[in-house]
Design an enzyme around this catalytic site. Sequence first.
Site, PDB file in Angstrom:
ATOM      1  N   CYS A   1      -1.754   2.941   5.737  1.00  0.00           N
ATOM      2  CA  CYS A   1      -2.072   4.102   6.406  1.00  0.00           C
ATOM      3  C   CYS A   1      -1.608   4.676   7.578  1.00  0.00           C
ATOM      4  O   CYS A   1      -1.485   5.690   7.675  1.00  0.00           O
ATOM      5  CB  CYS A   1      -3.942   4.168   6.344  1.00  0.00           C
ATOM      6  SG  CYS A   1      -4.718   2.652   6.319  1.00  0.00           S
TER       7      CYS A   1
ATOM      8  N   ARG B   1      -1.473  -9.938   3.456  1.00  0.00           N
ATOM      9  CA  ARG B   1      -2.808 -10.068   4.075  1.00  0.00           C
ATOM     10  C   ARG B   1      -3.264 -11.561   4.081  1.00  0.00           C
ATOM     11  O   ARG B   1      -2.639 -12.215   2.958  1.00  0.00           O
ATOM     12  CB  ARG B   1      -4.066  -9.450   3.339  1.00  0.00           C
ATOM     13  CG  ARG B   1      -3.898  -7.900   3.453  1.00  0.00           C
ATOM     14  CD  ARG B   1      -5.049  -6.927   2.897  1.00  0.00           C
ATOM     15  NE  ARG B   1      -4.701  -5.636   2.873  1.00  0.00           N
ATOM     16  CZ  ARG B   1      -5.474  -4.615   2.079  1.00  0.00           C
ATOM     17  NH1 ARG B   1      -6.592  -5.191   1.543  1.00  0.00           N
ATOM     18  NH2 ARG B   1      -5.016  -3.576   2.098  1.00  0.00           N
TER      19      ARG B   1
ATOM     20  N   GLN C   1       0.282  -2.016  -3.160  1.00  0.00           N
ATOM     21  CA  GLN C   1      -0.773  -1.047  -3.558  1.00  0.00           C
ATOM     22  C   GLN C   1      -0.158   0.108  -3.886  1.00  0.00           C
ATOM     23  O   GLN C   1       0.640   0.504  -3.458  1.00  0.00           O
ATOM     24  CB  GLN C   1      -1.805  -0.856  -2.251  1.00  0.00           C
ATOM     25  CG  GLN C   1      -2.349  -1.709  -1.517  1.00  0.00           C
ATOM     26  CD  GLN C   1      -3.231  -1.508  -0.541  1.00  0.00           C
ATOM     27  OE1 GLN C   1      -2.764  -0.902   0.462  1.00  0.00           O
ATOM     28  NE2 GLN C   1      -4.623  -1.430  -0.297  1.00  0.00           N
TER      29      GLN C   1
ATOM     30  N   ASP D   1      -1.026   3.351  -3.363  1.00  0.00           N
ATOM     31  CA  ASP D   1      -1.828   3.795  -2.218  1.00  0.00           C
ATOM     32  C   ASP D   1      -1.623   5.310  -2.198  1.00  0.00           C
ATOM     33  O   ASP D   1      -0.429   5.754  -2.220  1.00  0.00           O
ATOM     34  CB  ASP D   1      -1.385   3.093  -1.009  1.00  0.00           C
ATOM     35  CG  ASP D   1      -2.569   3.028   0.109  1.00  0.00           C
ATOM     36  OD1 ASP D   1      -3.686   3.580  -0.144  1.00  0.00           O
ATOM     37  OD2 ASP D   1      -2.405   2.367   1.138  1.00  0.00           O
TER      38      ASP D   1
ATOM     39  N   HIS E   1      -2.639   8.756   0.592  1.00  0.00           N
ATOM     40  CA  HIS E   1      -3.668   9.191   1.506  1.00  0.00           C
ATOM     41  C   HIS E   1      -3.788  10.901   1.563  1.00  0.00           C
ATOM     42  O   HIS E   1      -2.670  11.445   1.535  1.00  0.00           O
ATOM     43  CB  HIS E   1      -3.162   8.775   3.050  1.00  0.00           C
ATOM     44  CG  HIS E   1      -3.405   7.463   3.039  1.00  0.00           C
ATOM     45  ND1 HIS E   1      -2.162   6.650   3.045  1.00  0.00           N
ATOM     46  CD2 HIS E   1      -4.284   6.561   3.450  1.00  0.00           C
ATOM     47  CE1 HIS E   1      -2.848   5.235   3.146  1.00  0.00           C
ATOM     48  NE2 HIS E   1      -4.051   5.290   3.380  1.00  0.00           N
TER      49      HIS E   1
ATOM     50  N   LYS F   1     -17.485   5.695   0.162  1.00  0.00           N
ATOM     51  CA  LYS F   1     -16.326   5.564  -0.988  1.00  0.00           C
ATOM     52  C   LYS F   1     -17.079   5.445  -2.259  1.00  0.00           C
ATOM     53  O   LYS F   1     -18.218   5.213  -2.585  1.00  0.00           O
ATOM     54  CB  LYS F   1     -15.620   4.128  -0.564  1.00  0.00           C
ATOM     55  CG  LYS F   1     -16.599   2.927  -0.657  1.00  0.00           C
ATOM     56  CD  LYS F   1     -15.620   1.800  -0.862  1.00  0.00           C
ATOM     57  CE  LYS F   1     -16.677   0.271  -0.789  1.00  0.00           C
ATOM     58  NZ  LYS F   1     -15.955  -0.636  -0.890  1.00  0.00           N
TER      59      LYS F   1
ATOM     60  N   HIS G   1      -8.349   7.932   1.454  1.00  0.00           N
ATOM     61  CA  HIS G   1      -7.753   6.803   0.956  1.00  0.00           C
ATOM     62  C   HIS G   1      -7.908   6.782  -0.491  1.00  0.00           C
ATOM     63  O   HIS G   1      -9.240   6.722  -0.815  1.00  0.00           O
ATOM     64  CB  HIS G   1      -8.061   5.323   1.891  1.00  0.00           C
ATOM     65  CG  HIS G   1      -8.088   5.484   3.126  1.00  0.00           C
ATOM     66  ND1 HIS G   1      -7.040   4.769   3.866  1.00  0.00           N
ATOM     67  CD2 HIS G   1      -8.625   6.142   4.059  1.00  0.00           C
ATOM     68  CE1 HIS G   1      -7.249   4.891   5.289  1.00  0.00           C
ATOM     69  NE2 HIS G   1      -8.419   5.926   5.306  1.00  0.00           N
TER      70      HIS G   1
END
Length: 633
Positions: free
Chosen positions: A331, A360, A378, A380, A382, A462, A508
């Site tokens: 992000c 991670r 990911q 991902d 945004h 979420k 997200h």
Amino acid sequence: MFEIKIVYAGGKAESGSLSDIESKLKKGKALAIKVEGDLKDISMIGQLGDDTVLEAITFDSAEGKEIFRHSTSHIMAHAVKELFPEARLAIGPSTEEGFYYDFDLERTLTPEDLARIEERMSEIIKSNNRFGRKVMARKDAIELFKKAGENYKVELLNEITDEEVSLYEEDGFVDLCRGPHVPSTGVIRAFKLLSIAGAYWRGNEKNKMLQRIYGTAYDDKKGLNEYLTFLDEVKKRDHRKLGRELDLFSLNEDIGPGLILWHPNGAIIRRAIEDFWRDEHAKADYKLLFSPHIAKLDLWRTSGHWDFYRENMYSPMEIEEIEYELKPMNCPFHIQVYKSNLRSYRDLPVRYAELGTVYRYERSGVLHGLLRVRGFTQDDAHIFCREDQIEEEVVRVLDFTVFVLRTFGFDKYDIYLSTRPEKYVGSPENWERSTEALKHALELKGLSYSIDPGEGVFYGPKIDIKVKDSLNRAWQCSTIQVDFNNPERFDVGYRGSDGREHRPIMIHRALMGSLERFFGILVEHYAGAFPLWLAPVQTAVLTIAERHADYALNVAGRLRAEGIRVESDLANEKIGHKIREATIRKIRYSVIIGDKEVSEGLLSVRRRNGENLGSMAFEDFLGLIKADIKLRR
RNA sequence: GCCCAUGUAGCUCAGUCGGCAGAGCACAUCCUUGGUAAGGAUGAGGUCACCGGUUCGAUUCCGGUCAUGGGCUCCA
């Protein structure tokens, strides 16, 4: 006349007098009863009033299974106590698929012990002992368990606020229990102890590690066998096993735990997924970007990850006296891209997507094949939008998610809406409005969902979507999260129609979650037999004898020129052997070339399931295979 | 991270109560040229996860480390 009415789950009902109701319940296979919403033992019918309507709880219901398995866990504890009197009892609830019981026992339990425990349990079941309920004052119960040395029970009792508690007894074995229980041990028709594992007392790692025995129970052998077959199937589909057999990926001690090597076969599948993903994101008006794998530590200080997420981050590295950090999230990068220009309200929503690889630090004990790793990519994105655009954007994301998941054969989902947790940022009004927006979006799409109260991320509510695979197991993949926090932290803005700066909201979202994990799930979902558009090898060309090699190579070459992933097997082996190999490798189409095919200029085609499609022209086969690929089947 | 178990050939696994390490599959070579799920023979392949200790001698016993698995906890 004194009459009691029994209602069964299916709607069937019957009535009877107090004297014959027990036998009727027994005939109806009732395990317990429910009166005015309260679950009770069947033995409690004596206390019922006239004209009571009671619900018979059988094994078919979730409540019935729970009671049944909970009773089995008591029987197990009974057996363990007999075999190992020094064992201290902790808790023994039912679970979704079975039950467990935790014991504090010096001696380490072995699989052989499980067999002995099972044996003793069978005897207890055979004796058909009645489960008796006893109510006593809490302080008396504390005395009782203190005397018995059951310190865990005492601890539980000390936390119970009721002045009276119930105990259950069966052939001398007494346990603290709310109940209800099945009438007697004999109703447990089929059970199996499955595994031994360590578990902390009350799930807290500061507490003592106990030994947990897992098991399951069914009201008939058939149900148990079906479950054991299911476990077998799960084992067969294990992505770690198939990953090795199909040469898809590996983990390597020299490289490090939780770090994945994608072998060529796995890489083909990943590429197919990624190509699909990029194409569809472009169509959905996302802008695709790339960002670096490391960034200055300060970036993570600004984002708050260094404060809130540090325990999951790798240690910083120092370069030219500045600390850099391996990225655990994408992000902040997307935010910087957004901020690289002035934005107007006319630009919103801005949608940035990236297949972003993050690292991670996961505790070593939680790593698991591809499903839980330390380096992963990911899918991902945004979305920067105005607050009034949240609902519409979420609707779009939901549509997109469903489309993507369907493409991979996932048609069933469980959807969860997580609301404001105790620790949160942003105003309650913001939370309220965006939670409502998420709700409306779900309702607009007619998607049913459950609410997970307080399970939202600290920065916003979420939606989580769990897909159901072909074995009906649920996997969390997709997540859609509203974020008020990061736009604030990074001072993200846009120029409104009023000429002033405003703060956008960030959404997200990930559809597949992580490619590694999603891939692992796909392997298990398809049991390694991928649809053709994903299959590493789409067809194999097999020769009957060596003289057919030239023709076979020609066929393979023409298929390859058409973009088909083809392999030829010219080995000096019998055709049965080659077919077996292709089958084990889960290759859907085998093309067989012998004298007949060469002389007729045709191909003989066989499906993996044994279906012989007979002879056909090259073009026909090509059409067949291309249709499968195009339809992603 | 914690508890327990496991680590032997590319894979699946035997085995050694301390004395030169085994099978099946896979692989290589040869024979066989066979029509829809395993043809035959021969051969090659191992620092028994790693480090240290005990011992005349350790793959085996002991200690440590690493990795994997089942869980606890957490999450994509």
